[in-house]
Design an enzyme around this catalytic site. Structure first.
Site, PDB file in Angstrom:
ATOM      1  N   ARG A 227      19.552  21.517 -19.136  1.00 16.59           N
ATOM      2  CA  ARG A 227      19.788  22.432 -18.013  1.00 16.59           C
ATOM      3  C   ARG A 227      18.788  23.588 -17.963  1.00 16.59           C
ATOM      4  NH1 ARG A 227      24.291  23.968 -14.799  1.00 16.59           N
ATOM      5  NH2 ARG A 227      23.481  25.420 -13.233  1.00 16.59           N
TER       6      ARG A 227
ATOM      7  N   GLU B 177      14.857  11.253 -48.374  1.00 17.06           N
ATOM      8  CA  GLU B 177      16.048  11.051 -47.545  1.00 17.06           C
ATOM      9  C   GLU B 177      16.033   9.607 -47.075  1.00 17.06           C
ATOM     10  OE1 GLU B 177      18.169  12.554 -43.409  1.00 17.06           O
ATOM     11  OE2 GLU B 177      17.090  14.007 -44.657  1.00 17.06           O
TER      12      GLU B 177
ATOM     13  N   ARG C  44      11.071  18.965 -27.575  1.00 17.75           N
ATOM     14  CA  ARG C  44      12.031  18.394 -26.622  1.00 17.75           C
ATOM     15  C   ARG C  44      13.434  18.990 -26.759  1.00 17.75           C
ATOM     16  NH1 ARG C  44      12.481  12.148 -28.308  1.00 17.75           N
ATOM     17  NH2 ARG C  44      10.247  12.342 -27.917  1.00 17.75           N
ATOM     18  N   HIS C  45      13.752  19.521 -27.940  1.00 17.84           N
ATOM     19  CA  HIS C  45      15.080  20.130 -28.094  1.00 17.84           C
ATOM     20  C   HIS C  45      14.976  21.469 -28.822  1.00 17.84           C
ATOM     21  CE1 HIS C  45      14.603  17.854 -31.808  1.00 17.84           C
ATOM     22  NE2 HIS C  45      14.979  16.704 -31.268  1.00 17.84           N
TER      23      HIS C  45
ATOM     24  N   THR D  59      15.278   9.520 -30.770  1.00 16.82           N
ATOM     25  CA  THR D  59      15.393  10.299 -32.006  1.00 16.82           C
ATOM     26  C   THR D  59      14.537   9.604 -33.035  1.00 16.82           C
ATOM     27  OG1 THR D  59      16.960  11.260 -33.588  1.00 16.82           O
ATOM     28  CG2 THR D  59      17.426   9.023 -32.804  1.00 16.82           C
ATOM     29  N   THR D  60      14.366  10.191 -34.202  1.00 15.47           N
ATOM     30  CA  THR D  60      13.481   9.615 -35.198  1.00 15.47           C
ATOM     31  C   THR D  60      13.954   8.227 -35.607  1.00 15.47           C
ATOM     32  OG1 THR D  60      13.001  11.823 -36.046  1.00 15.47           O
ATOM     33  CG2 THR D  60      12.440   9.969 -37.462  1.00 15.47           C
TER      34      THR D  60
ATOM     35  N   GLU E 181      13.135  19.671 -40.403  1.00 11.70           N
ATOM     36  CA  GLU E 181      12.520  18.366 -40.226  1.00 11.70           C
ATOM     37  C   GLU E 181      11.236  18.549 -39.438  1.00 11.70           C
ATOM     38  OE1 GLU E 181      15.251  15.642 -38.436  1.00 11.70           O
ATOM     39  OE2 GLU E 181      16.353  15.329 -40.307  1.00 11.70           O
TER      40      GLU E 181
ATOM     41  N   GLY F  43      24.228  14.681 -37.679  1.00  6.19           N
ATOM     42  CA  GLY F  43      24.129  15.511 -36.494  1.00  6.19           C
ATOM     43  C   GLY F  43      24.925  14.999 -35.312  1.00  6.19           C
ATOM     44  N   HIS F  44      24.502  13.869 -34.753  1.00  2.00           N
ATOM     45  CA  HIS F  44      25.063  13.401 -33.488  1.00  2.00           C
ATOM     46  C   HIS F  44      26.567  13.211 -33.551  1.00  2.00           C
ATOM     47  CE1 HIS F  44      25.935  10.565 -30.181  1.00  2.00           C
ATOM     48  NE2 HIS F  44      24.993  11.240 -29.554  1.00  2.00           N
TER      49      HIS F  44
ATOM     50  N   HIS G  63      15.046  19.971 -36.306  1.00  2.00           N
ATOM     51  CA  HIS G  63      13.767  19.268 -36.204  1.00  2.00           C
ATOM     52  C   HIS G  63      12.925  19.925 -35.114  1.00  2.00           C
ATOM     53  CE1 HIS G  63      11.628  15.080 -35.720  1.00  2.00           C
ATOM     54  NE2 HIS G  63      10.773  16.085 -35.893  1.00  2.00           N
TER      55      HIS G  63
ATOM     56  N   HIS H 201      20.996   9.461 -40.791  1.00  2.00           N
ATOM     57  CA  HIS H 201      20.683   8.741 -39.557  1.00  2.00           C
ATOM     58  C   HIS H 201      21.801   7.752 -39.243  1.00  2.00           C
ATOM     59  CE1 HIS H 201      17.815   7.870 -36.300  1.00  2.00           C
ATOM     60  NE2 HIS H 201      18.427   6.705 -36.270  1.00  2.00           N
TER      61      HIS H 201
ATOM     62  N   ASN I 144      22.850  18.608 -38.643  1.00  2.00           N
ATOM     63  CA  ASN I 144      21.685  18.651 -37.763  1.00  2.00           C
ATOM     64  C   ASN I 144      22.116  19.142 -36.379  1.00  2.00           C
ATOM     65  OD1 ASN I 144      19.609  17.890 -35.893  1.00  2.00           O
ATOM     66  ND2 ASN I 144      18.778  16.534 -37.445  1.00  2.00           N
TER      67      ASN I 144
ATOM     68  N   ARG J 125      10.146  19.450 -33.203  1.00  2.00           N
ATOM     69  CA  ARG J 125       9.222  18.380 -32.833  1.00  2.00           C
ATOM     70  C   ARG J 125       7.967  18.941 -32.170  1.00  2.00           C
ATOM     71  NH1 ARG J 125      11.821  12.918 -32.428  1.00  2.00           N
ATOM     72  NH2 ARG J 125       9.871  12.380 -31.400  1.00  2.00           N
TER      73      ARG J 125
ATOM     74  N   ASP K 218      20.127  19.568 -33.696  1.00  2.00           N
ATOM     75  CA  ASP K 218      19.195  19.200 -32.621  1.00  2.00           C
ATOM     76  C   ASP K 218      19.914  18.846 -31.332  1.00  2.00           C
ATOM     77  OD1 ASP K 218      17.272  19.484 -34.547  1.00  2.00           O
ATOM     78  OD2 ASP K 218      16.783  17.357 -34.697  1.00  2.00           O
ATOM     79  N   HIS K 219      21.059  18.162 -31.460  1.00  4.77           N
ATOM     80  CA  HIS K 219      21.738  17.655 -30.267  1.00  4.77           C
ATOM     81  C   HIS K 219      22.383  18.772 -29.452  1.00  4.77           C
ATOM     82  CE1 HIS K 219      20.845  13.660 -31.637  1.00  4.77           C
ATOM     83  NE2 HIS K 219      21.345  13.967 -32.818  1.00  4.77           N
TER      84      HIS K 219
END
Length: 246
Positions: free
Chosen positions: A18, A155, A53-54, A104-105, A74, A218-219, A47, A196, A7, A49, A9-10
């Site tokens: 920035r 999932e 946001r990302h 996050t979700t 996602e 992801g993270h 994802h 997750h 993932n 959203r 997203d991060h």
């Protein structure tokens, strides 16, 4: 072979901190996705959203254009995002709940209370050649309802497992729930992914969950990449996954 979906997203979160709203900036999520593929990832997860946001629209279109592996989008079950997905044609969509205040979700879909609407979206996606996964907590009634939607995958939300590991370093309760959920889903003809809060520390216990097809992480990988680079971080995770033999 247990597959890894990364993932990204991060990566986009850091960029937007920035360069929010500019349509460009660094780090570049698409470049990170290509590095993930170079490291051996089997798929890329992003994802889109509703609040953007990302990940941005241009990110998912560029991902669809350049990645060679499996694109997992996602998304919320909302008309705007459904329309985008049907045009984008990712390989698979994972329907998730969205709340604007969350980082996050958090938590899974209420499939029990939304079987009809989720089944309608599932049919639209399948008719367009897109597989469907539902992000759910490991609860028997939610798994049974997921099967009733006709979705190909679930999932399993592993957040409870990850939190329990972090706080207590013994995951009997949440791990047992995941094991039971995976067995139930498999018996109903559902393919099982998980994600997750999974990381380099707790992955060994996830190996006890049977019937897993893919982990979405992801993270932890993005965090590790700060020190060792994206490709190496992916390779390190894949090495830990090699021992999966449920």
């Amino acid at each position: 072979m247990l597959k890894l979906g990364v993932n990204i997203d991060h990566v986009a979160t850091v960029r937007e901190a920035r360069y929010k709203g500019r349509g460009w900036g660094e780090p570049e999520p698409v470049a990170a996705a290509l590095e993930c593929e170079a490291g051996g990832a089997h798929g890329i997860t992003a994802h889109l959203r509703e609040d953007r946001r990302h990940i941005q629209d241009r990110d998912v279109w560029k991902l669809r254009e350049v990645i060679k592996t499996r694109l997992n989008l996602e998304m919320a079950n909302s008309p705007e995002i459904i329309a985008i997905a049907l045009k984008l044609k990712p390989d698979i969509v994972c329907l998730v709940p969205e709340r604007r205040q969350e980082v996050t979700t958090e938590g899974g879909l209420d499939v029990v209370g939304n079987v009809a609407v989720l089944a309608e979206t599932r049919k639209k996606m399948n008719d367009a050649g897109i597989e469907v996964s539902l992000f759910i907590t490991p609860e028997p009634k939610q798994i049974a309802a997921a099967a009733n939607t006709g979705s190909q995958f679930i999932e399993l939300h592993t957040g409870g497992f990850a939190e329990e590991f972090h706080e207590h370093h013994k995951n009997n309760t949440e791990l047992e729930r995941l094991v039971a959920a995976a067995k139930q889903a498999h018996s109903l003809g559902l393919k099982v992914n998980a994600g997750h809060g999974l990381n380099y520390d707790n992955l060994s216990l996830i190996h006890r969950v049977p019937h897993l097809v893919e982990l979405n992480i992801g993270h932890s990988i993005v965090s590790r990449a700060v020190s060792v680079g994206v490709s190496t971080a992916v390779k390190e995770m894949l090495r830990l996954m090699e021992n999966y033999n449920p």
